[in-house]
Design an enzyme around this catalytic site. Structure first.
Site, PDB file in Angstrom:
ATOM      1  N   HIS A  73       0.841  -1.194   0.000  1.00 53.65           N
ATOM      2  CA  HIS A  73       0.000   0.000   0.000  1.00 53.65           C
ATOM      3  C   HIS A  73       0.873   1.239   0.000  1.00 53.65           C
ATOM      4  O   HIS A  73       1.773   1.388   0.829  1.00 53.65           O
ATOM      5  CB  HIS A  73      -0.912   0.013   1.225  1.00 53.65           C
ATOM      6  CG  HIS A  73      -1.941   1.097   1.192  1.00 53.65           C
ATOM      7  ND1 HIS A  73      -3.168   0.928   0.595  1.00 53.65           N
ATOM      8  CD2 HIS A  73      -1.926   2.372   1.655  1.00 53.65           C
ATOM      9  CE1 HIS A  73      -3.873   2.042   0.708  1.00 53.65           C
ATOM     10  NE2 HIS A  73      -3.128   2.941   1.344  1.00 53.65           N
ATOM     11  N   SER A  74       0.618   2.165  -0.940  1.00 51.59           N
ATOM     12  CA  SER A  74       1.343   3.426  -1.058  1.00 51.59           C
ATOM     13  C   SER A  74       2.842   3.138  -1.232  1.00 51.59           C
ATOM     14  O   SER A  74       3.231   2.546  -2.236  1.00 51.59           O
ATOM     15  CB  SER A  74       1.053   4.307   0.162  1.00 51.59           C
ATOM     16  OG  SER A  74       1.422   5.641  -0.093  1.00 51.59           O
ATOM     17  N   LEU A  75       3.700   3.523  -0.288  1.00 60.32           N
ATOM     18  CA  LEU A  75       5.122   3.165  -0.381  1.00 60.32           C
ATOM     19  C   LEU A  75       5.278   1.674  -0.609  1.00 60.32           C
ATOM     20  O   LEU A  75       6.106   1.228  -1.406  1.00 60.32           O
ATOM     21  CB  LEU A  75       5.852   3.577   0.901  1.00 60.32           C
ATOM     22  CG  LEU A  75       7.238   2.964   1.131  1.00 60.32           C
ATOM     23  CD1 LEU A  75       8.203   3.353   0.020  1.00 60.32           C
ATOM     24  CD2 LEU A  75       7.780   3.372   2.503  1.00 60.32           C
ATOM     25  N   SER A 101      -1.560  -1.000  -4.112  1.00 62.70           N
ATOM     26  CA  SER A 101      -2.691  -0.306  -3.520  1.00 62.70           C
ATOM     27  C   SER A 101      -2.301   1.135  -3.181  1.00 62.70           C
ATOM     28  O   SER A 101      -1.320   1.367  -2.467  1.00 62.70           O
ATOM     29  CB  SER A 101      -3.109  -1.063  -2.247  1.00 62.70           C
ATOM     30  OG  SER A 101      -4.154  -0.429  -1.570  1.00 62.70           O
TER      31      SER A 101
END
Length: 238
Positions: A73-75, A101
């Site tokens: 997710h993200s990073l 994500s």
């Protein structure tokens, strides 16, 4: 399924996933140095070092001998991508898909980085991402413990950029929050250029951290993707 959190997050983000997903999917969250139970360790600020450490940990424990997925997710989406490349380059064939994500494609660099800002400004900007409580900043003893890991995470997230467009062979599922101000649906679809396999995308109700606020919907999408429950019909071509 190996799971990688957003900047500032840790393994506890995924604490309820195993119970909710059941026995068909084994959830293995990453425990980063400098985070949570490893808070006293030096945090990592370099993507290549982080990915190498994770790869060696998984490979040395023979955890890549069974079919597995990567979720980020993200990073964590960039971590999952770089790690997937590492497994494919090593000729490991048990990786069967990744889920990215709330993360922009690898060629997109952060236009407004915060990792280098002075303390007060860094905290102010950080609060916009994940509503970090002011009490953490005001308690200097606590802030001094947590700040290094937060800065390290944002350093990786905001300095990472790869414009080589290296393609994976496995399918990609890309997820985005419907109210995420960090990225558009078009941004999400840029991930299609990074796979020679199938590409799927879906919206999840919520903002950037929908992984926390709409967990059940995220897990529903993951389960459909991993177990291929009518997945082609549901998301192909979105």
């Amino acid at each position: 399924m190996f799971c990688f959190s957003y900047a500032g997050g840790g393994a506890s983000v995924f604490r309820s996933w195993q119970r909710k997903l059941g026995d068909q999917i084994c959830v293995c969250p990453a425990h980063y140095p400098g985070h949570e139970e490893r808070i006293l360790e030096e945090p990592i600020q370099d993507m290549e070092v982080l990915v190498t450490n994770i790869y060696e940990e998984i490979h040395n424990r023979d955890m890549d001998r069974s079919p597995f997925f990567l979720f980020g997710h993200s990073l964590g989406s960039r971590v999952a991508y770089e790690l997937a490349l590492r497994f494919e380059e090593a000729g490991i064939e048990n990786l069967i898909g990744i889920i990215v994500s709330a993360g922009r494609a690898p060629n997109r660099k952060e236009n407004h980085p915060i990792y280098h800002l002075p303390e007060a400004e860094f905290f102010t900007e950080l609060s916009k991402y994940n509503r970090t409580p002011i009490e953490l900043f005001e308690n200097k003893a606590l802030w001094n413990i947590f700040e290094p890991a937060l800065r390290a995470d944002f350093t990786i997230a905001e300095t990472y950029c790869d414009r080589r467009y290296r393609k994976l062979h496995v399918p990609i599922l890309a997820l985005r929050g419907t109210q995420d101000m960090e990225m558009t649906k078009e941004d999400l679809k840029e991930w299609k250029a990074y796979t020679m396999g199938n590409f799927y995308c879906a919206d999840i109700e919520g903002e950037h951290l929908f992984i926390d606020t709409n967990e059940d919907e995220v897990l529903k999408r993951i389960k459909e993707y991993v177990l291929r429950e009518e997945f082609e019909v549901l998301y192909a071509g979105e």
